[in-house]
Design an enzyme around this catalytic site. Sequence first.
Site, PDB file in Angstrom:
ATOM      1  N   ASP A   1      -8.127   3.823   9.766  1.00 42.04           N
ATOM      2  CA  ASP A   1      -7.426   3.692   8.489  1.00 42.04           C
ATOM      3  C   ASP A   1      -7.942   2.461   7.740  1.00 42.04           C
ATOM      4  OD1 ASP A   1      -5.640   4.086   6.454  1.00 42.04           O
ATOM      5  OD2 ASP A   1      -3.831   3.916   7.675  1.00 42.04           O
ATOM      6  N   ASP A   2      -8.690   2.675   6.668  1.00 42.75           N
ATOM      7  CA  ASP A   2      -9.304   1.576   5.913  1.00 42.75           C
ATOM      8  C   ASP A   2     -10.341   0.833   6.748  1.00 42.75           C
ATOM      9  OD1 ASP A   2      -7.422   2.363   4.079  1.00 42.75           O
ATOM     10  OD2 ASP A   2      -6.497   0.393   3.821  1.00 42.75           O
TER      11      ASP A   2
ATOM     12  N   ASP B   1     -11.273   6.805   6.426  1.00 41.44           N
ATOM     13  CA  ASP B   1     -10.869   7.491   5.191  1.00 41.44           C
ATOM     14  C   ASP B   1     -11.465   6.871   3.936  1.00 41.44           C
ATOM     15  OD1 ASP B   1      -9.326   5.218   5.577  1.00 41.44           O
ATOM     16  OD2 ASP B   1      -7.446   6.136   4.939  1.00 41.44           O
ATOM     17  N   ASN B   2     -11.538   5.540   3.875  1.00 38.73           N
ATOM     18  CA  ASN B   2     -12.030   4.872   2.669  1.00 38.73           C
ATOM     19  C   ASN B   2     -12.493   3.474   3.004  1.00 38.73           C
ATOM     20  OD1 ASN B   2      -8.660   5.210   2.098  1.00 38.73           O
ATOM     21  ND2 ASN B   2      -9.456   3.158   2.463  1.00 38.73           N
TER      22      ASN B   2
ATOM     23  N   CYS C   1      -6.598   6.927   0.371  1.00 42.23           N
ATOM     24  CA  CYS C   1      -6.094   7.446   1.640  1.00 42.23           C
ATOM     25  C   CYS C   1      -5.779   8.944   1.650  1.00 42.23           C
ATOM     26  CB  CYS C   1      -4.862   6.656   2.044  1.00 42.23           C
ATOM     27  SG  CYS C   1      -4.313   7.014   3.716  1.00 42.23           S
TER      28      CYS C   1
END
Length: 498
Positions: free
Chosen positions: A31-32, A270-271, A70
Amino acid sequence: MFELKTILLIAVVYLLRCEAKSGNVLLIIGDDDGFASQVYNNTAIKTPHFNKLSERSLTIKHAYTSVSSCSPSRSAILTGLPQHQNGQYGLHHSFHHFQSFDKVQSLPLMLKSSGIRTGIIGKKHIGPDTVYKFDHEWTEEEYSLLQVGRNITNMKNLVHKFITMDSGPFFLYVAFNDPHRCTGSKYGEFCEKFGNGSPEFGVIEDWKPTYYSLDDVYVPPYLPDTPATRADISAQYTTLSRLDQGIGLLLKELELTGHLNDTLVIYSADNGIPFPNAKTNLYEPGMGEPMLISSPYHTSRWGEVSDSFTSTTDIVPTILNWFGVDFPKYKIFSRNVQLSGKSMLPLLNAEPKSGWNSVYSSHDLHEVTMYYPMRVIRNQQYRLIHNLNNGAPYPIALDIMVSPTFNDTLHRTSENKTTNWFKTLHQYYYRDEWELFDVSKDPLEVKNLAKDVNYQNILNEMKKDLAKWQEATDDPWRCVPGGVLYQGTCLPLYNNRD
């Protein structure tokens, strides 16, 4: 003669499916997450378990997210469709309330119809449930996200439970909440204190936190090198140690359950990382992602690095290819849906000579108030960004707005002090409609070449390629800002915009 034709037909079908193998898939998403790992040459941080995964993986050097936000990114990961095509334009939770179109088909639906058991552990953050329904779910919709997305001991136990509850092929999606920021949490900026063993923060049995001093960390050149940024990164590194050890636990569970050698493992994120110039941006730090692909049946490229350009929209075709499942025939708004991504399994056999030299990304919103649509093509030398709403200031995501790094930049700017950043806030907020960068010579993407007479041929060719992709993916924004889409045609506004 009939028998010979039958044999030939069987042979052709076999060759077409030669990449498909019997087995399972474990998809792991950070996540991130970014490139803070030894695998991607960051020597300041220790990531032994990620290193071990890379030893039995092909590491993709140029992997990119389809969108640097996200929920939209997770929708693209699970549908193979960019966010503007599947409808998840922004964040799913709370008053943002974005979600994919009802007709969209996601991986759990595609695989379920072929008898493949599906499960998700961790952060879901997409909707509607009818589109993204797994057979078994342990997510923030029913449980504490801290427990199913950061407590790696609990996550390990859930993985074991899912794998052993039944036989047959499975697809398991493990979506860590690390290393996302924990804005306003008592557990610290990145929840780096959660489960660290102190009485106040509890114990995660399988996690041994790793700590870094401000002098230990590496500050990427696109961030301001200040004490505030270094403290931010130090906390992020500690959280990454939990993610790293969690990855080790997942691989160990595959081994203990006898599935290490029949499971395709894919790791990505995700990003971009939750810092300025990265997350919600489509510059290199916002688009670039880690990507590791580990196949027990393709050992010849274990430990190697690929220069192929891949996208998170390539994950769906890769997994379908692995299981030998066809992409379903369906329509969105009366238009046939086709994948723009492709299977990455051939990369595991040999480095391709062509066909993997460009990627596309799109972004519309993050939070509901953050309307800043962008369309991007990135090839081996250039990045072209079309900022469709560039007359407005670029909006700042809440978690970045209140972060120590960005707050320090705000305060320094307001007090006319040196920010130690490579751009000013005004330059960051206000962007040209078209941005063209030669990333081979200008990695920080400082010099916009879009108006340079020497680059007009390159600009126009990339514009054409971008427009073709927008048309192929049925982009509702393909006429913006210079026109209005009506019955498949762009009606001009004569506003001096492309």
